[in-house]
Scaffold this active site. Structure first.
Site, PDB file in Angstrom:
ATOM      1  N   LYS A 110       0.838  -1.202   0.000  1.00 33.55           N
ATOM      2  CA  LYS A 110       0.000   0.000   0.000  1.00 33.55           C
ATOM      3  C   LYS A 110       0.877   1.258   0.000  1.00 33.55           C
ATOM      4  O   LYS A 110       2.059   1.185   0.360  1.00 33.55           O
ATOM      5  CB  LYS A 110      -0.903  -0.018   1.235  1.00 33.55           C
ATOM      6  CG  LYS A 110      -0.141  -0.087   2.547  1.00 33.55           C
ATOM      7  CD  LYS A 110      -1.028  -0.553   3.692  1.00 33.55           C
ATOM      8  CE  LYS A 110      -0.255  -0.540   4.996  1.00 33.55           C
ATOM      9  NZ  LYS A 110      -0.891  -1.320   6.041  1.00 33.55           N
ATOM     10  N   TYR A 151      14.901  31.769   6.073  1.00 35.82           N
ATOM     11  CA  TYR A 151      13.705  32.496   6.516  1.00 35.82           C
ATOM     12  C   TYR A 151      13.736  32.739   8.017  1.00 35.82           C
ATOM     13  O   TYR A 151      14.106  31.855   8.790  1.00 35.82           O
ATOM     14  CB  TYR A 151      12.454  31.670   6.210  1.00 35.82           C
ATOM     15  CG  TYR A 151      12.077  31.622   4.749  1.00 35.82           C
ATOM     16  CD1 TYR A 151      11.783  32.785   4.036  1.00 35.82           C
ATOM     17  CD2 TYR A 151      11.988  30.398   4.095  1.00 35.82           C
ATOM     18  CE1 TYR A 151      11.421  32.719   2.694  1.00 35.82           C
ATOM     19  CE2 TYR A 151      11.617  30.322   2.762  1.00 35.82           C
ATOM     20  CZ  TYR A 151      11.337  31.489   2.063  1.00 35.82           C
ATOM     21  OH  TYR A 151      10.977  31.417   0.762  1.00 35.82           O
TER      22      TYR A 151
END
Ligand SMILES: *Cc1c(COP(=O)(O)O)cnc(C)c1O
Length: 814
Positions: free
Chosen positions: A483, A709
């Site tokens: 999966k 940042y």
């Protein structure tokens, strides 16, 4: 090889039950999936700890194989083929190879050691091939099975053999020695690799030296520890960079991009240059030079050939190509043996039905060109290659052997015609000798993406699969959970590999995932854990098998099943034993049974449940209560419905912690991908995924300047910063910023500096020698996914599945 079954029976000490003793054998195989098996194949039916090839004999007979070495004749097959019955089929393969080896009398170089065997072998092949017809082990075929298969490929035209032997424990070398029977021994670096199988260094050395009792000369790096174990009767030819009493004394000096070796031999000095600077390559190159000296080459030849040594690429890589193509890149060698291996790999990895082979001239087969290209053409036909593109003067001359081949005199001509060849929707094997520079072809065909890649080691997946198989009873089946794109590692490629390993079942979360696998040609049965009612129609259409977890879901499915007049459609019943996620509860079971009694539309293929705490023994009692409830409810269903479904409850950590609850099948997930929460078990697993990137830019900032940042990092002193093109959009959590996480650059830790950006991170490389373009490991051997998960207070599953699909996956096999 021209031996008939009659000849082979006494060699193997076999009992013969057969149809035709005159059959001549032209191929030896142990792989039931190889398309190269034919009526002249002698198939050695190997019995491994997890896999008994006797089960594939009926299928092989259907495919035309007529000769088998077996431990017993499977039921109802006597009279259908030649059976050579022996005690142990691996021993028989080795006996056969030893007999075969003895038919030839030419020098054979036997290589062993912990590191460098394959590189030394490939380099020797390169250095000696102008003067010899060489037979060598293909790739790193150096195991108990690989060595016999390598040796069986010798033919009459060969006049030099180079074989490597790899062992992992005691008593193995004694079996390989008579098969290789080297006349010249070469001991490469004895490092610490594969130490688990030996109680100490001495034992390891002693065992490796068992390859050499019959050699005329043993070449090695002189060292007191090894000297103590060498048999006095063996003549040695030693080298050293430290000990002047060695036969050859070497001093090293690095210059730009190269190393100069000053060699003193018989009081004569000369210099050679090699294009490497790392210790391992230098040592491997010296070993090769020793062989050239032993063969009596003059220093001018040695110098000119050694200067051309090259990095060896041993891996077969699978890459995404342009226009929906898959590329298998084996663009570094072209010999008959490795072509066979690459064609088997092509079959096991083909994503598109159409198979194309781009092949250069083949060198050093030992055969005349006419015979060689006839054999290549047979190989191409048996592998059902749809188109073949030959590049080179010789293969062009033999174009008519291949039916529909297109040929070009050289790579430049191919490149000029590239657009007319319309590559699309096909799997392409690119196999050529180095001189043809097929890397240019690969780069034309390769899909262009940015520098960040997640490399997936398919060998490691096979290793991990076998590790968990070895914990199961032989009859326990295995479902593997693929999966979420195989936990982020790649859906189709891994499913394909699992198909190759005869895994019993695949499990996916949603119908879409199963449909994608079926559309790509996966044939294994696939269970869908969470089928939404809206997907039932496509589940049926694509032959997927739904997990049914509620009365409502069952009724909805039955309604569609009845409309379509289905009979016995396989479904899987999920019972909730305490996870409280999906499943029938105890008080639904009566109702479930009475519905199932009334219908023939579906068949209960399996009954399953899922454990909430299999990974944490603090909750052992709870886990045992889940198993007990599963036993009770599933038994009740089996009794009342009179059915014998497959029962399964264990996931990866369940396999390790609750082996008594294996029932008929287990569901392996994270362990396949190389992660365990148990440190001891983790040591047994191999790393599967390595996330790699490169350094885009490097700068040095003064004290007081900030990075990124929000100015969250302020330099306290001049600081060297490297920028890497991977960010949170790729799955690198912002939580790793500001010194929490690190990446590995040139084997050293570089901590993430400042905040993680969307597409980039900055790392501190002040004390790390590095340059722009250098490789960066984001995770893999170090840091591990487990480490990153700990730093982020989460579990490895989240890290693995969080790597975004924009990161290109590259699959490879060693
Ligand atoms: C994902 C999953 C597994 C596999 O779990 P691992 O811990 O990764 O081994 C097994 N069963 C079910 C129902 C699952 O959803």
């Amino acid at each position: 090889m021209s031996l008939s079954i009659h000849n082979i029976v006494p060699i193997l000490n076999a009992r013969w039950f057969g149809t035709s003793g005159h059959t001549v054998i032209d191929n030896i195989s142990i792989d039931s999936r190889s398309l190269q098996n034919n009526s002249g194949t002698l198939f050695f039916t190997i019995v491994g700890p997890n896999n008994d090839a006797h089960a594939y004999i009926p299928e092989l007979i259907d495919n035309g194989v007529r000769n088998f070495v077996v431990t017993h004749i499977p039921e109802n097959l006597e009279g259908k083929a030649n059976f050579l019955v022996v005690e142990n089929t691996l021993d028989a393969l080795q006996q056969f190879a030893a007999y075969y080896r003895n038919l030839f009398d030419f020098p054979v170089i036997g290589i062993t050691g912990s590191n460098g065997k394959t590189i030394v072998k490939e380099w020797l092949n390169f250095l000696l091939s102008p003067d010899y017809n060489i037979i060598r082990s293909p790739k790193s075929y150096n195991s108990q099975v690989g060595v016999p298969l390598s040796v069986i490929s010798i033919n009459e035209k060969h006049n030099l053999g180079i074989f490597e032997a790899g062992i992992s424990t005691t008593n193995e070398m004694a079996k390989l020695e008579p098969i290789i029977r080297p006349t010249i021994g070469l001991l490469t670096n004895i490092g610490s690799a594969h130490d688990e199988g030996f109680s100490n260094l001495g034992e390891k050395i002693k065992e490796k030296l068992k390859l050499f009792p019959h050699v005329k000369t043993l070449i090695y790096n002189k060292n007191k520890t090894i000297d103590a174990f060498i048999n006095q009767k063996v003549a040695t030819f030693s080298w050293s960079c430290k000990d002047e009493s060695a036969d050859v004394f070497i001093t090293k000096k690095s210059i730009i991009d190269k190393t100069v070796l000053k060699v003193r031999y018989h009081d004569f000095d000369f210099e050679i240059k090699i294009p490497f600077q790392d210790d391992a390559s230098i040592e491997n190159a010296i070993q090769c030079m020793m062989v050239l000296l032993h063969f009596g080459y003059d220093h001018k030849t040695i110098e000119s050939r050694m200067e051309l040594l090259f990095p060896v690429e041993m891996r077969l890589k699978v890459k995404n190509g342009i226009n929906n193509t898959t590329l298998i890149d084996d663009s570094y060698s072209s010999d008959f043996q490795s072509l066979k291996i690459a064609l088997d790999f092509l079959e096991s990895q083909k994503h598109y039905k159409k198979k194309t082979l781009i092949l250069s001239d083949i060198f050093q087969s030992g055969l005349g060109t006419d015979e060689l290209y006839s054999k290549v053409s047979q190989l191409v036909i048996s592998n059902k290659i749809n188109r073949i593109i030959g590049i080179g003067e010789t293969i062009s001359a033999f174009k008519n052997k291949f039916g529909n081949a297109i040929t070009f005199k050289n790579t430049a001509n191919f490149i000029a015609a590239f657009d007319t060849l319309a590559f699309a929707n096909e799997t392409i094997l690119i196999k050529g000798a180095r001189t043809f520079e097929f890397e240019k072809i690969v780069s034309l065909l390769e899909e262009k993406t940015h520098e960040t890649v997640l490399e997936i080691n398919l060998n490691a997946i096979s290793h991990n699969l076998n590790f968990f198989k070895s914990k199961l009873k032989p009859e326990t089946k295995m479902m593997v959970m693929v999966k979420a794109f195989g936990y982020g590692n790649g859906g189709f490629e891994i499913a394909k590999l699992l198909e190759h390993h005869n895994t019993d079942y695949l499990g996916v979360a949603f119908a879409d995932e199963g449909i994608a696998l079926k559309n790509a040609g996966i044939k294994l049965p696939i269970m869908v854990l969470n089928p939404e009612n809206t997907s039932f129609a496509s589940i049926i259409q694509h032959n997927l098998e739904p997990e049914i977890y509620s009365i409502k879901g069952l009724n909805a499915f039955l309604q569609i099943a009845k409309q379509r007049k289905l009979q016995d459609f396989p479904i899987h019943i999920k019972i909730d034993t305490g996870m409280h996620r999906l499943g029938f509860e105890e008080n639904n079971i009566e109702a479930l049974i009475s519905i199932l009694k009334e219908t023939k539309a579906v068949k209960v293929k399996s009954i399953l449940s899922h454990m909430a705490t299999s990974d944490d023994l603090v909750h052992k009692d709870f886990a045992l209560s889940q198993i007990a409830l599963f036993e009770k409810l599933s038994s009740k269903m089996m009794k009342e419905l009179q059915i014998k479904p497959i029962r399964h409850i264990l996931n990866t950590s369940g396999i390790s912690n609750f082996p008594q609850a294996q029932y008929d099948m287990v569901r392996l997930g994270i362990g396949l991908y190389g992660v365990s929460n148990d440190p001891e078990e983790q040591k047994e697993l191999e790393n599967v995924g390595t996330l790699k990137s490169i350094i885009s830019q490097i700068r040095t900032i003064p004290a007081g300047d900030s990075v990124g940042y929000g100015r969250r990092f302020i330099a306290e002193k001049p600081t060297k910063i490297a920028t890497i093109p991977i960010g949170y959009a790729d799955g690198i959590s912002r939580g790793l910023g500001n010194g929490i996480g690190f990446v590995t650059i040139n084997n050293q830790k570089a901590y993430i500096t400042g905040s993680v950006c969307m597409d980039m991170i900055m790392v501190n490389v002040t004390d790390i020698p590095c340059k722009e373009g250098d490789q960066v490991i984001v995770f893999g051997e170090s840091p591990t996914i487990n480490f990153i998960a700990e730093q982020l207070h989460t579990i490895p599953y989240e890290i693995m599945t969080g790597i975004s699909q924009r990161v290109k996956r590259v699959f490879y096999r060693e």
